[in-house]
Design a protein around this motif. Structure first.
Motif, short mmCIF file in Angstrom:
data_model
loop_
_atom_site.label_atom_id
_atom_site.label_comp_id
_atom_site.label_asym_id
_atom_site.label_seq_id
_atom_site.Cartn_x
_atom_site.Cartn_y
_atom_site.Cartn_z
N SER A 104 0.84 -1.20 0.00
CA SER A 104 0.00 0.00 0.00
C SER A 104 0.87 1.26 0.00
CB SER A 104 -0.92 0.01 1.22
OG SER A 104 -1.86 -1.04 1.16
N TYR A 105 1.95 1.24 0.80
CA TYR A 105 2.85 2.39 0.84
C TYR A 105 3.42 2.68 -0.55
CZ TYR A 105 3.15 1.17 5.89
OH TYR A 105 2.89 0.87 7.19
N LEU A 106 3.85 1.62 -1.24
CA LEU A 106 4.45 1.81 -2.56
C LEU A 106 3.43 2.31 -3.57
CD1 LEU A 106 6.70 -1.39 -2.74
CD2 LEU A 106 7.43 0.96 -2.33
N ALA A 107 2.22 1.78 -3.51
CA ALA A 107 1.18 2.24 -4.43
C ALA A 107 0.80 3.69 -4.15
CB ALA A 107 -0.05 1.33 -4.31
N GLN A 108 0.72 4.05 -2.89
CA GLN A 108 0.40 5.45 -2.56
C GLN A 108 1.52 6.38 -2.98
OE1 GLN A 108 -0.29 4.68 1.56
NE2 GLN A 108 -2.37 3.92 1.22
N LEU A 130 1.25 -2.48 -9.22
CA LEU A 130 1.33 -2.09 -7.82
C LEU A 130 -0.02 -2.17 -7.14
CD1 LEU A 130 3.84 0.90 -7.50
CD2 LEU A 130 4.00 -1.36 -6.47
N ALA A 131 -1.06 -1.70 -7.82
CA ALA A 131 -2.40 -1.75 -7.24
C ALA A 131 -2.84 -3.19 -7.00
CB ALA A 131 -3.40 -1.03 -8.13
N ASP A 132 -2.42 -4.11 -7.87
CA ASP A 132 -2.78 -5.51 -7.70
C ASP A 132 -2.17 -6.13 -6.45
OD1 ASP A 132 -4.21 -5.38 -10.05
OD2 ASP A 132 -2.60 -6.18 -11.29
N GLU A 133 -1.07 -5.56 -5.98
CA GLU A 133 -0.41 -6.10 -4.79
C GLU A 133 -1.09 -5.68 -3.49
OE1 GLU A 133 1.84 -8.25 -5.05
OE2 GLU A 133 2.52 -8.01 -7.11
N VAL A 134 -1.92 -4.64 -3.55
CA VAL A 134 -2.56 -4.12 -2.34
C VAL A 134 -3.70 -5.04 -1.93
CG1 VAL A 134 -3.80 -2.13 -1.36
CG2 VAL A 134 -1.93 -1.78 -3.01
N ALA A 135 -3.84 -5.26 -0.63
CA ALA A 135 -4.93 -6.08 -0.12
C ALA A 135 -6.27 -5.51 -0.58
CB ALA A 135 -4.88 -6.14 1.41
N PRO A 136 -7.23 -6.37 -0.97
CA PRO A 136 -8.49 -5.88 -1.55
C PRO A 136 -9.21 -4.84 -0.70
CG PRO A 136 -8.31 -8.25 -1.83
CD PRO A 136 -7.14 -7.83 -0.98
N LEU A 137 -9.17 -4.97 0.61
CA LEU A 137 -9.87 -4.02 1.48
C LEU A 137 -9.39 -2.60 1.29
CD1 LEU A 137 -11.85 -3.53 3.86
CD2 LEU A 137 -9.93 -3.93 5.40
N TRP A 138 -8.09 -2.43 0.97
CA TRP A 138 -7.50 -1.09 0.93
C TRP A 138 -7.36 -0.53 -0.48
CZ3 TRP A 138 -8.43 -0.43 5.61
CH2 TRP A 138 -8.08 -1.36 6.59
N ARG A 161 11.43 3.97 -9.84
CA ARG A 161 10.68 3.89 -11.10
C ARG A 161 9.65 2.78 -11.11
NH1 ARG A 161 15.53 4.93 -15.59
NH2 ARG A 161 16.20 6.96 -14.74
N GLY A 162 9.03 2.57 -9.96
CA GLY A 162 7.96 1.59 -9.86
C GLY A 162 8.39 0.15 -9.84
N GLU A 163 9.70 -0.13 -9.80
CA GLU A 163 10.19 -1.51 -9.74
C GLU A 163 9.92 -2.07 -8.34
OE1 GLU A 163 11.41 -3.41 -12.11
OE2 GLU A 163 11.16 -1.83 -13.61
N LEU A 164 9.18 -3.18 -8.28
CA LEU A 164 8.74 -3.70 -6.99
C LEU A 164 9.89 -4.14 -6.08
CD1 LEU A 164 6.29 -4.27 -5.26
CD2 LEU A 164 6.11 -6.52 -6.34
#
Length: 463
Positions: A104-108, A130-138, A161-164
């Protein structure tokens, strides 16, 4: 530095524990979606066994270290800092453990970089991997964090540069920097409060919750507590304005740290400043810091409204539990008031926290650091949501400020229990409970056998 034999033993056992955590996390941690294994697969099960084997070893090493700290020749703070670095080292490159919040931190952060309103929209608006990695609730929830942390997350997103993998490593380095600030602040706060610096480091920095959740989980609470700690150290000295600035920056990571401003003002009064001057100085410094940090971050003040984030279905906070029970009872009775049960209990929790904080400060106004620690503990305990690492809000400062051995023991017992309360993937898969218990039991067997071997007489020894 040459360590005594017993201290080296603690260091080695804890290192083995954190190494098992890191290895087990490779298959059972909060992995990226593409790397997730089926929970029932052999590798995932072995990973859970390894993680809990490591948790128990690490906790046992910490408890043994606590006996040394209470003994006649306790280790110096410098030695304890080296132990902390040793225990944390294997976790540096481990996958996230016990929570998916770091995603979530990385997506934000990526949303900040893309100039999306992180307070009005969740990571789903960003889309992509990145959004796919976030828990569905958040995914559809606005960020509850302040502009300071979001600015850091945004800068990290631009750098990586968005690299996970690079983002996860960078976020862990940010968390480690927070832990380093905590460890630097604890001995100084302890000396001021009349507590033992070594005992403060043991409980407040080498605590398993710090290693499991602030280091392995890379939670931003580490940054909040680190800034809060160094802010209080500054306020103890000749820099009350700097102290107010640092504590405000901590609150602009996560809001609970704002209570630290009361301690900054109280410390100024203790130093001989007038109460009115202390309050005005602290308020002006806090307001100026908030305005400047928000302008630099460019995120606006939406975080004030975004603090009311939804409560996870797996949340076990006291007020949420009472609300669920009350709602179920009202639904059974056919009452139309059932939907109001949770909000009502949450509101009562807020009222109870305010009353508790007022009573704490009335009783301990001459011990502001200790009062702040107890106040943060009350906020964590009575809030609508609780996680094991929330306990560190209070434990960090209680460790620094209490000279009481009994309080330290009770606090350590609570944190020891909480260290075992979360599964390595951060979810609520009850199927992982059996391998988790098995891993912990295996660690206990190993520890007991090692203890017996240590006590056994040497071959050929006399009776």
């Amino acid at each position: 530095m040459a360590f005594p034999v017993v201290l080296r033993r603690c260091q080695v056992i804890g290192l083995a524990g954190s190494a098992c955590l890191a290895l087990g996390g490779e298959t059972a941690g909060a992995l990226p979606v593409a790397d997730l294994l089926h929970p029932a697969s052999a590798r995932a099960v072995l990973g859970v066994v390894g993680v809990y084997f490591g948790v128990v070893l690490l906790t046992a090493a910490w408890l043994q270290l606590g006996r040394l700290v209470r003994g006649p020749g306790p280790p110096e703070p410098r030695s304890l800092l080296l132990v902390l670095a040793t225990w944390a080292a294997p976790l540096l490159l481990a996958p996230p453990l016990f929570s998916r919040d770091v995603y979530s931190y990385l997506a934000q952060g990526a949303m900040v970089e893309a100039h999306l309103d992180v307070y009005a929209h969740g990571p789903a608006r960003l889309g992509g991997p990145l959004a796919d990695e976030v828990a569905p609730l958040w995914r559809h929830t606005g960020a509850p964090y302040g502009p300071v942390f979001l600015a850091v997350a945004g800068a990290l997103s631009a750098l990586t540069r968005g690299e996970l993998p690079a983002g996860l490593f960078g976020m862990r380095l940010v968390a480690l920097a927070g832990v380093a600030l905590m460890a630097a602040a604890l001995p100084r706060l302890a000396r001021h409060c009349g507590a033992d610096p070594s005992a403060a480091l043991w409980l407040g920095a080498l605590n398993p919750l710090v290693l499991l959740h602030l280091v392995a989980g890379a939670h931003n609470d580490a940054v909040m507590l680190g800034l809060l700690g160094v802010g209080l150290v500054a306020a103890l000295g000749r820099w009350p304005v700097l102290g107010a600035v640092l504590v405000t920056l901590a609150a602009l990571v996560k809001a609970p740290a704002a209570l630290g401003l009361a301690a900054v003002a109280a410390l100024q009064v203790r130093a001989g400043h007038g109460a009115a001057k202390a309050l005005v100085t602290t308020a002006v410094a806090a307001a100026g810091t908030t305005a400047a940090a928000t302008a630099v971050a460019g995120t606006g003040y939406g975080w004030v409204g975004a603090l009311n984030t939804p409560v996870s279905p797996q949340n076990w906070a006291l007020t949420t539990l009472l609300g669920r029970v009350t709602r179920a009872l009202l639904e059974h009775l056919g009452s139309d008031l059932a939907p109001l049960a949770l909000p009502a209990w949450h509101a009562l929790g807020v009222v109870a926290a305010v009353i508790a904080i007022a009573l704490i400060w009335l009783r301990l106004r001459l011990r502001p650091v200790y009062a702040l620690g107890l106040s943060l503990a009350a906020v964590a305990a009575l809030g609508p949501a609780i996680r094991p690492w929330y306990a560190l809000w209070g434990v960090f400062l209680i460790a620094a400020a209490t000279p009481s051995t009994s309080v330290r023991h009770r606090t350590a017992a609570v944190t020891g229990v909480l260290a075992l309360s979360v599964l390595p993937g951060g979810g609520a898969d009850t199927g992982q409970l059996v391998p988790a218990v098995l891993g912990g039991a295996l660690a206990l067997v190993v520890l007991v056998q090692a203890h017996r071997a240590e006590l056994a007489p040497a071959p050929g020894g006399g009776a």
